[in-house]
Design an enzyme around this catalytic site. Structure first.
Site, PDB file in Angstrom:
ATOM      1  N   ALA B  72       0.859  -1.178   0.000  1.00 32.16           N
ATOM      2  CA  ALA B  72       0.000   0.000   0.000  1.00 32.16           C
ATOM      3  C   ALA B  72       0.898   1.232   0.000  1.00 32.16           C
ATOM      4  O   ALA B  72       0.864   2.056   0.904  1.00 32.16           O
ATOM      5  CB  ALA B  72      -0.933  -0.003   1.207  1.00 32.16           C
ATOM      6  N   LEU B  75       1.315   5.385  -4.492  1.00 25.61           N
ATOM      7  CA  LEU B  75       1.819   6.270  -5.554  1.00 25.61           C
ATOM      8  C   LEU B  75       2.818   7.317  -5.063  1.00 25.61           C
ATOM      9  O   LEU B  75       2.757   8.477  -5.467  1.00 25.61           O
ATOM     10  CB  LEU B  75       0.649   6.970  -6.274  1.00 25.61           C
ATOM     11  N   ASN B 130      -2.740   4.565 -15.480  1.00 23.75           N
ATOM     12  CA  ASN B 130      -3.106   3.721 -14.342  1.00 23.75           C
ATOM     13  C   ASN B 130      -4.440   4.193 -13.770  1.00 23.75           C
ATOM     14  O   ASN B 130      -4.489   5.100 -12.951  1.00 23.75           O
ATOM     15  CB  ASN B 130      -1.993   3.794 -13.291  1.00 23.75           C
ATOM     16  N   CYS B 133      -5.102   1.965  -9.494  1.00 27.20           N
ATOM     17  CA  CYS B 133      -4.322   1.790  -8.270  1.00 27.20           C
ATOM     18  C   CYS B 133      -5.265   1.538  -7.105  1.00 27.20           C
ATOM     19  O   CYS B 133      -6.160   2.334  -6.848  1.00 27.20           O
ATOM     20  CB  CYS B 133      -3.469   3.016  -7.967  1.00 27.20           C
ATOM     21  N   ILE B 194      -3.036  -7.557 -15.233  1.00 26.75           N
ATOM     22  CA  ILE B 194      -3.897  -6.976 -14.221  1.00 26.75           C
ATOM     23  C   ILE B 194      -3.073  -6.146 -13.236  1.00 26.75           C
ATOM     24  O   ILE B 194      -1.904  -6.488 -12.972  1.00 26.75           O
ATOM     25  CB  ILE B 194      -4.664  -8.068 -13.419  1.00 26.75           C
TER      26      ILE B 194
END
Lengths: 244, 305
Positions: B72, B75, B130, B133, B194
């Site tokens: 986690a 980004l 993306n 996310c 994926i």
């Protein structure tokens, strides 16, 4: 960083839950005290980061506490080879201390202080080691620090040996130019608050890769975001932001 | 050995081989260039980049699973200006191929802003958007979860850029084919999938989630079958190229995803366990192709009978 195979030459208990492992291999990427290695173990997805206790010639010494699946696997190994990434992390900077140095380790924060203390002693520094444990039965490496010529003080939380209390109780009346420390975060924070003197802290965080790729172990510092595995694990007192 | 053809065409750019380290597992490349010549790769997808710098989520960000891990990170990146001014010039010193730019965002405008900046860079060959996310947008809801919002982002980006746009899809949806068709209709030039599966682990001692953000993206060899299934479903439903990823660890895994319909294959978590993983897959690919009597890798794309 280097990936190579190390051969286990020794793996023995120091206390009920702490083990010492010695391995032989290519240690050329281990450039100083305070670095860590990342060990691949059969059946486990992530590698296990373990601090370097000492490294001399081609022999690597690790001291680890058996706390989970990975260290349980390591505990039961008596021989064989391990896939290890070496030379990880930015360790202790030995150029910044004066002549009288305090090294403070708590629990499994003690091992990385050993190589540091040895190298500081080889440079002729006066080194005082403070080792903190919960209780007498958990103490290890007191004699080894003494053998390096360090004045060695032990603190136990329950008072069963040495100074009763924490490492901060043992460092109260000492005078020193600089300090280095490694241990659980509450201890690091207590040390931070206990002294006006400057020093370096080694931090721990859950890691994905251990070599800077996944950004799993990032922390904020006054000098910007740092990865514990890459720019750390050692941070200078002046840059630390306590978040937790 | 060496006689087989591993070259593939990815949206007008020839790759020496179909191996692409996945975004978030390869930084901006130069860290790995200290270990080996990264020009051996087909290309790589750099760390998900957003308009503004991001620290990401609180730590711990990582948990282990059987045959995988949960992350986690959220980004973390220096922001697109710094990527253009600092990271890409640094990469240029060690990588002479086109790189895949991975673009993240929190609004249509942000995606478009970041994509436009990266579209203007010569080094960038493709824009991988993306929209999937799992670690931002408060626990898994993201643009990629619905056909309409997925299409909205892709259409908005597509209108403003020249380079091929690849939509990176989330597996955490009820109907992956509906999303794939929606982004294709919105103008996507390709699809990659994926992204990670939303997962969670609990520490039995503390009774708390191991990860500070509670949930995170599950990756690693455990998810390969999910990737094979979804690549197969999507490749059979759209006519644009598909990049397959999810749990790839070996050259055999690469062939499996390509037989399922992938034109190229991204390698993710494997890079974090073994920094040489992507290189080793590239080096092993010709041997494995010969083993399965494949002369030209293009002949197996979508070749699952």
């Amino acid at each position: 960083m280097k990936q190579s195979l190390f051969e286990i030459i020794e793996n023995r208990p120091l206390t009920d839950s702490v083990m010492l492992m010695r391995l032989k291999g290519d240690t050329s990427d281990i450039t100083g005290p305070g670095q860590f290695v990342n060990i691949k173990l059969d059946g486990l997805f992530l590698r296990r980061p373990i601090s370097v206790c000492d490294c001399q010639g081609d022999v690597l010494t690790l001291i680890y506490k058996v706390v989970g699946k990975g260290t349980e696997v390591m505990k039961n190994m008596t021989c064989g080879k391990l896939d290890i990434l070496t030379g990880l992390g930015n360790g202790y900077d030995m150029t910044k201390c004066g002549n009288s140095v305090l090294v403070i380790g708590g629990g499994v924060g003690v091992p990385p202080m050993y190589m540091l203390a040895r190298l500081l002693r080889e440079e002729g520094k006066k080194v005082t080691a403070i080792l903190g444990f919960n209780t007498k039965a958990e103490i290890f490496y007191e004699e080894e620090f003494k053998a390096l010529g360090c004045e060695t003080l032990v603190a136990t939380a329950d008072g069963s040996y040495g100074t009763k209390g924490f490492v901060t109780d043992a460092m109260k009346d000492l005078s020193y130019d600089y300090f280095y420390t490694c241990g659980p975060e509450p201890m690091l924070k207590a040390v931070y608050n206990a002294t006006p003197v400057s020093g370096q802290f080694s931090f721990e965080e859950r890691m994905g890769c251990g070599f800077g790729a996944c950004m799993g172990c990032s922390c904020k510092t006054l000098y910007g975001n740092k990865r514990i595995c890459k720019e750390g694990p050692v941070l200078e007192k002046e840059e630390i932001i306590w978040e937790k | 050995m060496g006689k087989v053809n591993t070259k593939v065409d990815l949206l007008g750019i020839e790759l020496d081989n179909p191996i692409i380290p996945a975004s978030g597992t390869f930084g901006y490349g130069y860290e790995f260039a200290e270990l080996y010549d990264i020009n051996i790769l087909g290309t790589f997808s750099f760390k998900g980049t957003t308009k503004d710098p991001r620290f990401g989520n609180p730590t711990p960000r990582i948990a282990e699973c059987p045959a995988g891990m949960i992350n986690a990170v959220g980004l973390q990146n220096p922001g697109v200006e710094k990527v253009v001014e600092e990271e890409l010039p640094r990469l240029a010193k060690c990588f002479n191929k086109k790189v895949m730019a991975n673009v993240g965002g929190f609004s249509v405008d942000e995606y478009v802003y970041t994509a436009k900046k990266l579209d203007a860079c010569d080094q960038v060959g493709w824009l991988e958007i993306n929209i999937s996310c799992p670690n931002v947008h408060g626990g898994g809801v993201n643009f990629g979860s619905y056909p309409d919002s997925a299409a909205e982002i892709i259409a908005a980006v597509k209108k403003e850029v020249k380079k091929p746009v690849i939509a990176k899809l989330s597996p955490n949806v009820t109907d992956i084919v509906a999303i794939a068709k929606a982004v294709e209709a919105a103008g996507a030039d390709g699809i990659s999938l994926i992204n990670t599966l939303l997962g969670m682990r609990i520490n039995l001692n503390t009774r708390k989630p191991i990860i500070a953000n509670k949930m995170g993206g599950f990756s690693g060899s455990a998810i390969l079958p999910v990737a094979v299934r979804m690549v197969y479903q999507v490749a059979n439903a759209v006519s644009i190229p598909v990049i397959g990823m999810g749990g790839v660890t070996t050259a055999e895994d690469v062939l499996e995803l390509m037989m399922a319909g992938a034109t190229a294959v991204e390698v993710g978590a494997a890079n974090l366990i073994d920094p040489y993983a992507s290189r080793d897959i590239v080096l092993d690919l010709p041997r494995v192709m010969e083993k399965y009597r494949i002369n030209d890798i293009n002949e197996i794309i979508g070749g699952c009978k």
